[in-house]
Design a protein around this motif. Structure first.
Motif, PDB file in Angstrom:
ATOM      1  N   ASP A 268       0.852  -1.186   0.000  1.00  0.00           N
ATOM      2  CA  ASP A 268       0.000   0.000   0.000  1.00  0.00           C
ATOM      3  C   ASP A 268       0.891   1.240   0.000  1.00  0.00           C
ATOM      4  O   ASP A 268       2.053   1.179   0.443  1.00  0.00           O
TER       5      ASP A 268
ATOM      6  N   TYR B  65       1.889   2.573  -7.972  1.00  0.00           N
ATOM      7  CA  TYR B  65       0.668   2.743  -8.767  1.00  0.00           C
ATOM      8  C   TYR B  65       0.940   2.659 -10.271  1.00  0.00           C
ATOM      9  O   TYR B  65       0.163   2.056 -11.018  1.00  0.00           O
TER      10      TYR B  65
ATOM     11  N   GLU C 223      -4.374   7.848  -4.351  1.00  0.00           N
ATOM     12  CA  GLU C 223      -3.206   7.809  -3.476  1.00  0.00           C
ATOM     13  C   GLU C 223      -3.176   8.940  -2.450  1.00  0.00           C
ATOM     14  O   GLU C 223      -2.400   8.904  -1.502  1.00  0.00           O
TER      15      GLU C 223
ATOM     16  N   GLY D 198       1.407  -5.865  -5.495  1.00  0.00           N
ATOM     17  CA  GLY D 198       2.099  -4.606  -5.254  1.00  0.00           C
ATOM     18  C   GLY D 198       3.493  -4.665  -5.828  1.00  0.00           C
ATOM     19  O   GLY D 198       3.683  -5.002  -6.996  1.00  0.00           O
TER      20      GLY D 198
ATOM     21  N   LYS E 107       0.431   5.762   0.296  1.00  0.00           N
ATOM     22  CA  LYS E 107      -0.415   6.942   0.386  1.00  0.00           C
ATOM     23  C   LYS E 107       0.447   8.190   0.550  1.00  0.00           C
ATOM     24  O   LYS E 107       1.583   8.123   1.028  1.00  0.00           O
TER      25      LYS E 107
ATOM     26  N   GLN F 233      -5.742  -0.161   7.093  1.00  0.00           N
ATOM     27  CA  GLN F 233      -5.862  -1.298   6.172  1.00  0.00           C
ATOM     28  C   GLN F 233      -5.162  -2.556   6.684  1.00  0.00           C
ATOM     29  O   GLN F 233      -5.257  -3.610   6.047  1.00  0.00           O
TER      30      GLN F 233
ATOM     31  N   VAL G 193       4.617   4.130   2.780  1.00  0.00           N
ATOM     32  CA  VAL G 193       4.170   2.855   2.225  1.00  0.00           C
ATOM     33  C   VAL G 193       4.049   1.833   3.348  1.00  0.00           C
ATOM     34  O   VAL G 193       4.643   1.987   4.419  1.00  0.00           O
ATOM     35  N   THR G 194       3.275   0.802   3.093  1.00  0.00           N
ATOM     36  CA  THR G 194       3.168  -0.328   4.005  1.00  0.00           C
ATOM     37  C   THR G 194       3.978  -1.481   3.449  1.00  0.00           C
ATOM     38  O   THR G 194       3.818  -1.850   2.280  1.00  0.00           O
TER      39      THR G 194
ATOM     40  N   LEU H  95      -2.842   4.254   6.239  1.00  0.00           N
ATOM     41  CA  LEU H  95      -2.198   2.969   5.964  1.00  0.00           C
ATOM     42  C   LEU H  95      -2.495   1.952   7.061  1.00  0.00           C
ATOM     43  O   LEU H  95      -2.762   0.775   6.778  1.00  0.00           O
TER      44      LEU H  95
END
Length: 354
Positions: A7, A325, A174, A234, A9, A39, A225-226, A36
């Protein structure tokens, strides 16, 4: 242990003293971390943030607590100048890869608007040289005979790509809104960029080639980010490399880091589908393209820092977000994120789409 980015953002990017003029770096990072973490089915083992000009202290810990992350989750802050956000992700990958963590939130934040630092830090001793970044970019352009026109042409390309991304709505999923703002400040401005670029005056030395239009601005933003050890769609972290070079030409430093990374992995530049290289200056991208043989159509295809902005501590993480992305959307296999930092340090990371 294999590491995956699942993930990513970011906040909108603000211009110094603009939409986030009173929002501190930690207040920018907290909503990203919260988004993040929401989720995840389990708590992160660590929160790592890069930061360059902030108020000091452990801004990752502060941001984490502001985000409502339980006190049991530790955090630490990284400063490798413009590479800080990418270094935070690199360190998170190292923790997971070594088995010390299973889930990490990593990235960076910067608030040029609220920074207490009135002047730049010292990056290199006077005996070696420690120029202002703009002057250093001029020196690289002069050394490599990179013209004003080449820099302006690339800058226009970056602005046009960014405008196309905005029109296509590529950034909507995002962005985490902050203080009522959900769009980049640059996206709110419609400017005759070709005419402005051509008319811009040299910003750092009389008769120079580096201007306010082919160099990045001062900005406010956060991005993270995760990362996890559990295979998910991903990006997979493949490898990373850091390298030092002459502190007098820090804009050249991504190149040795990338060369070291390619040598480590056995890949060539032609094997890489897309490159996200931080656009602090157009001359940096032109130099990397020439030295590594990378066509412009593979570099920063959605627009880069010249148009979007360069929030120092967050910029490296934003490169990874762009790969996260963009590579999924374009169905690409390999991508590299690279940054050149003050003091002459380059950092590069290789990712594979999963």
């Amino acid at each position: 242990m294999t590491v995956y980015i699942i993930d990513a953002k970011r906040t909108p990017v603000g211009i110094k003293n603009g939409i986030f003029s009173t929002v501190g770096a930690a207040q920018l990072a907290a909503p990203v971390i919260e988004s993040l973490a929401e989720q995840l089915t389990q708590l992160p083992d660590e929160v790592i943030l890069g930061n360059v000009t902030g108020p000091g202290g452990n801004i990752a810990r502060l941001s984490s607590l502001l985000a409502g992350i339980p006190q049991s989750v530790p955090g630490f802050t990284v400063d490798r100048q413009c590479s800080s956000g990418l270094e935070a992700i690199r360190l998170g990958a190292a923790l997971i890869g070594s088995g010390e963590a299973e889930r990490v939130i990593a990235g960076g934040c910067e608030s040029s608007s609220t920074s207490p630092r009135p002047e730049k830090a010292i990056f290199s001793p006077p005996s070696i040289g420690d120029p202002e970044m703009g002057i250093a970019a001029e020196w690289l352009a002069d050394r490599e005979s990179i013209s004003r026109k080449e820099q302006d042409d690339y800058a226009v390309l970056s602005y046009k790509r960014y405008a196309e991304s905005i029109t296509a709505g590529r950034f909507l999923q995002e962005i985490v809104p902050v203080a009522g703002h959900a769009l980049d400040e640059a996206a709110l401005k419609s400017r005759p960029i070709e005419r402005m670029t051509a008319r811009a005056k040299a910003a750092f030395q009389p008769g120079g080639t580096v201007t306010a239009l082919n160099a990045s601005a001062f900005n406010d933003a956060a991005c993270a980010v995760t990362m996890t050890s559990i295979k998910s769609p991903g990006l997979q972290v493949i490898a990373s490399a850091a390298a030092g070079t002459d502190p007098n030409v820090p804009a050249a430093s991504p190149v040795p880091a990338i060369e070291k990374l390619l040598a480590k992995t056995g890949l060539s530049a032609s094997d890489i589908d897309v490159w996200e290289i931080n656009e602090a200056f157009a001359v940096k991208i032109i130099y990397a393209s020439q030295k590594l043989g990378i066509p412009f159509d593979k570099i920063n295809p959605d627009g880069g820092g010249l148009a979007l902005g360069h929030p120092y501590g967050a910029s490296g993480a934003m490169l990874v977000l762009r790969l996260f992305y963009g590579m999924q959307r374009r169905n690409e296999r390999y991508g590299i994120a690279a940054v050149g930092s003050a003091g002459g340090i380059g950092l590069a990371m290789l990712f594979e789409r999963i």
